[in-house]
Enzyme design. Structure first.
Site, PDB file in Angstrom:
ATOM      1  CG  HIS A  43      -0.057  -1.280  -3.219  1.00 61.70           C
ATOM      2  ND1 HIS A  43      -0.952  -1.654  -4.188  1.00 61.70           N
ATOM      3  CD2 HIS A  43       0.221  -2.402  -2.507  1.00 61.70           C
ATOM      4  CE1 HIS A  43      -1.200  -2.948  -4.083  1.00 61.70           C
ATOM      5  NE2 HIS A  43      -0.505  -3.436  -3.055  1.00 61.70           N
ATOM      6  CG  HIS A 148      -1.160   5.515  -1.332  1.00 62.52           C
ATOM      7  ND1 HIS A 148      -0.292   4.720  -2.036  1.00 62.52           N
ATOM      8  CD2 HIS A 148      -1.605   6.451  -2.210  1.00 62.52           C
ATOM      9  CE1 HIS A 148      -0.227   5.132  -3.285  1.00 62.52           C
ATOM     10  NE2 HIS A 148      -1.013   6.186  -3.413  1.00 62.52           N
ATOM     11  CB  CYS A 149       3.769   4.521   1.690  1.00 63.09           C
ATOM     12  SG  CYS A 149       3.331   3.733   3.254  1.00 63.09           S
ATOM     13  CB  THR A 150       4.643   0.082  -0.498  1.00 70.26           C
ATOM     14  OG1 THR A 150       5.320   0.747  -1.576  1.00 70.26           O
ATOM     15  CG2 THR A 150       4.470  -1.388  -0.891  1.00 70.26           C
ATOM     16  CB  THR A 156       0.768   5.742   5.212  1.00 72.05           C
ATOM     17  OG1 THR A 156       1.059   5.827   3.807  1.00 72.05           O
ATOM     18  CG2 THR A 156      -0.701   6.011   5.444  1.00 72.05           C
TER      19      THR A 156
END
Length: 250
Positions: A43, A148-150, A156
């Site tokens: 993240h 990105h993601c979390t 991702t």
């Protein structure tokens, strides 16, 4: 993965546990993916001052964010000098697990794996318009980027697999790069997630079966990764040539 294909990444940003450079893999015509051009991450909301300075020194022009609305609100991530491009894919698997628990059903490990596989099939099908915009960005902006993601592992991870596939990287190397998350990712204390421990252990890891479910869905629906890239992803011969010219070494 052969030793010559790609070296394991070092911790460039210790406070972003799943941050790494996608460069170094052998792609089309034996040309390697350029280093310093494409990074994947979790993240990025908890960077130390030192890591923030390091990130800003990488020459990044854009940050592609796959997180959903609530995720972005919970962990805002605006970085001076880097343009944010939201490409939201709302998370669903934790919600599905919690719904089952609320109904009195605690999923088994095998059921959790099945839920994750179904999530990856959703990336292929329902998520296709988002990943098409992801590719369009690379074609239109040949400059360094981080996406990105979390956790930087599913939305991702699938995006990274598609990108490496479009660059001609061998499937075994794509899978090995994907699995590096299990080596590098550490659950962030900033991310709130609840559920049975054995289920969360599945949800916070990556397994070959998850990515295989996505590739199987691609082959089932389109016959091959190449047709998926040319169709829903919008990578015709011209776009694919542009992508490879930008991201593969000469």
């Amino acid at each position: 993965m052969t030793p010559a294909s790609h070296s394991a990444p070092h911790r460039l940003l210790p406070s972003a546990s799943n941050f790494r450079d996608l460069g170094g893999h052998v792609g089309a015509d034996g040309r390697r993916v350029r280093r310093g051009r494409v990074y994947r991450s979790d993240h990025l909301a908890g960077l130390t001052a030192t890591d923030l300075q390091t990130l800003q020194g990488l020459g990044l022009t854009h940050r592609i964010d796959f997180r959903g609305t609530a995720e972005c609100a919970a962990l805002p991530c605006e970085i001076a000098g880097i343009v944010s491009l939201p490409l939201s894919i709302e998370p669903t698997v934790v919600q599905r697990v919690l719904a089952l628990v609320d109904e009195g059903t605690v999923p088994t490990e095998a059921q959790a794996v099945a839920l994750m596989c179904d999530t990856y099939r959703g990336f292929v099908r329902e998520g296709a318009p988002v990943y098409a915009r992801f590719f369009r960005h690379f074609v239109e902006h040949p400059t360094p980027v981080v996406f990105h993601c979390t956790a930087g592992k599913d939305r991702t991870g699938f995006g990274a697999a598609l990108l490496l596939g479009a660059l001609g990287v061998a499937r075994e190397d794509i899978v090995q790069d994907y699995l590096l998350t299990n080596q590098f990712y550490q659950r962030s204390p900033l991310v709130q997630a609840r559920g049975p421990a054995h289920v969360m252990d599945v949800l916070w890891s990556v397994r070959p079966a998850f990515l295989e479910a996505a590739f199987d869905a691609i082959e089932q629906d389109f016959g091959s990764l190449e047709r998926y890239l040319q169709g829903p992803m919008g990578l015709g011969p011209r776009e694919q040539a542009q992508l490879r010219a930008s991201l593969l070494e000469s």
